[in-house]
Enzyme design. Structure first.
Site, mmCIF file in Angstrom:
data_model
loop_
_atom_site.group_PDB
_atom_site.id
_atom_site.type_symbol
_atom_site.label_atom_id
_atom_site.label_comp_id
_atom_site.label_asym_id
_atom_site.label_seq_id
_atom_site.Cartn_x
_atom_site.Cartn_y
_atom_site.Cartn_z
ATOM 1 N N SER A 204 0.791 -1.233 0.000
ATOM 2 C CA SER A 204 0.000 0.000 0.000
ATOM 3 C C SER A 204 0.821 1.281 0.000
ATOM 4 O O SER A 204 0.263 2.359 -0.185
ATOM 5 C CB SER A 204 -0.935 0.019 1.198
ATOM 6 N N VAL B 134 1.245 -3.744 3.855
ATOM 7 C CA VAL B 134 1.219 -5.046 4.528
ATOM 8 C C VAL B 134 2.464 -5.900 4.243
ATOM 9 O O VAL B 134 2.629 -6.966 4.826
ATOM 10 C CB VAL B 134 -0.068 -5.861 4.216
ATOM 11 N N TYR C 203 -4.139 2.979 8.035
ATOM 12 C CA TYR C 203 -5.365 2.216 8.252
ATOM 13 C C TYR C 203 -6.150 2.860 9.398
ATOM 14 O O TYR C 203 -6.220 4.081 9.482
ATOM 15 C CB TYR C 203 -5.057 0.739 8.520
ATOM 16 N N TYR D 255 -3.899 -2.230 -10.353
ATOM 17 C CA TYR D 255 -3.800 -2.029 -8.897
ATOM 18 C C TYR D 255 -2.861 -3.070 -8.262
ATOM 19 O O TYR D 255 -1.978 -2.735 -7.472
ATOM 20 C CB TYR D 255 -5.208 -2.094 -8.273
ATOM 21 N N LYS E 133 0.281 3.342 -2.933
ATOM 22 C CA LYS E 133 -0.926 4.166 -3.101
ATOM 23 C C LYS E 133 -0.592 5.658 -3.097
ATOM 24 O O LYS E 133 -1.264 6.452 -3.743
ATOM 25 C CB LYS E 133 -1.950 3.833 -2.003
HETATM 26 N N1 GLU Z 1 -2.388 -5.233 -2.094
HETATM 27 C C1 GLU Z 1 -2.891 -5.199 -0.730
HETATM 28 C C2 GLU Z 1 -4.408 -5.342 -0.728
HETATM 29 O O1 GLU Z 1 -5.046 -4.820 -1.596
HETATM 30 C C3 GLU Z 1 -2.466 -3.912 -0.103
HETATM 31 C C4 GLU Z 1 -2.806 -3.862 1.340
HETATM 32 C C5 GLU Z 1 -1.941 -2.946 2.131
HETATM 33 O O2 GLU Z 1 -0.706 -2.924 1.992
HETATM 34 O O3 GLU Z 1 -2.527 -2.202 2.916
HETATM 35 O O4 GLU Z 1 -4.969 -5.974 0.122
#
Ligand code: GLU
Length: 304
Positions: free
Chosen positions: A64, A258, A240, A189, A67
């Protein structure tokens, strides 16, 4: 004069000695294979000096953390129109939560939760001829490092098990906030999440968020006001449902993934990245968070 290298060395020694290292993410099978004894930290200061300790040169799945990079690329291309498709409020919910999306008519709370990043992926597909290649090029250019690449095993692994992401994308599509097919959007994604980078490479790409939008070579990717907005989103939504705790303990904007990575930055001063694959109950790297709390406490600097 603060002895940054000494502080990083001590933090690394303490992290390596810690017996409770958290749990490695296993809902993406490929991530479950990573050794949880790894710990790396890298810091790039405002003069471009690099400090590093532990496994700072080893690549891992940034997940993430990507992102923020897809967001900055989309914001650079689309400008403020982007905010018609995604909001900028913290969600207070886990990264893969679905019910808010239903209540808020397919407009994700912010671009750093999965639903938001899926909309950003859709925006980039509209803007770019070859989004996967163009995004990779964007990251390689900022860092001036052509060796950065996707980990296609991780992307494929998530493609097979990303049921909640398929659910989120379908829900968003049902509200007409995805313009391309779900499969195509998620393929992009998942690839963005699979970027494989080290702490050392991460601080080189995130340096621009601490340097008013300019990379180390002084090329401007975003202007000062755009950087202000992205750093604000990182502070309120980068961890989060633990963004408050991170601000409280560390006091810096940042983003976790994650894969166990965290990046954080102090505008005008430095950018730092940690990697420790074991996660806490909220999905943030357990020792990474501890290390960053120690860092800002020991150097006596934070945005507050
Ligand atoms: N590719 C992971 C998902 O979509 C990213 C989650 C993360 O790193 O927060 O669940």
């Amino acid at each position: 004069m603060i002895a940054i290298q000494d502080i990083l060395d001590t933090i690394t020694k303490e992290a390596k000695a810690e017996s409770h290292k958290g749990k490695v993410a296993n809902y993406i099978p490929e991530l479950a294979k990573v050794d949880k004894n790894k710990f790396g930290i890298g810091l790039l200061d405002e003069h471009g000096r690099l400090f590093k300790a532990g496994d700072a040169e080893e690549r891992f799945s940034i997940q993430s953390i990507s992102k923020v990079l897809t967001l900055s690329m989309a914001f650079g291309l689309l400008g403020n129109d982007l905010w018609k498709r995604v909001d900028v409020e913290p969600s207070g919910d886990p990264f893969n939560h679905l019910s808010l999306l239903e209540m808020e008519n397919g407009i994700p709370r912010n671009p750093l939760i999965n639903a938001g990043a899926i909309v950003i992926a859709d925006v980039l597909i509209s803007q770019l001829k070859n989004p996967k290649e163009a995004f990779l090029e964007y990251v390689r250019n900022i860092t001036n490092d052509p060796s950065i690449a996707y980990d296609t095993h991780v992307a494929a692994s998530e493609q097979k098990t990303g049921f909640r992401n398929y659910a989120a994308a379908n829900l968003i599509k049902s509200f007409n906030n995805l313009h391309h097919p779900v499969e195509e959007v998620l393929d992009f994604y998942f690839h963005a999440c699979s970027l494989s980078m080290s702490c050392e490479q991460l601080v080189h790409v995130f340096y621009m968020f601490s340097n008013r939008g300019k990379c180390l070579r002084n090329h401007e990717y975003l202007n000062t006001n755009q950087i202000k907005r992205i750093n604000a989103i990182m502070l309120t939504s980068g961890f989060y449902d633990e963004a408050g705790e991170f601000a409280f303990k560390v006091g810096l904007p940042g983003k976790s993934g994650v894969g166990g990575g965290i990046v954080a930055l102090l505008p005008g001063k430095f950018c730092v990245a940690t990697w420790s694959p074991g996660l806490n109950e909220k999905g943030n790297s357990k020792l990474g968070m501890q290390a960053l709390e120690k860092l800002t406490t020991r150097i006596g600097l934070s945005i507050f």
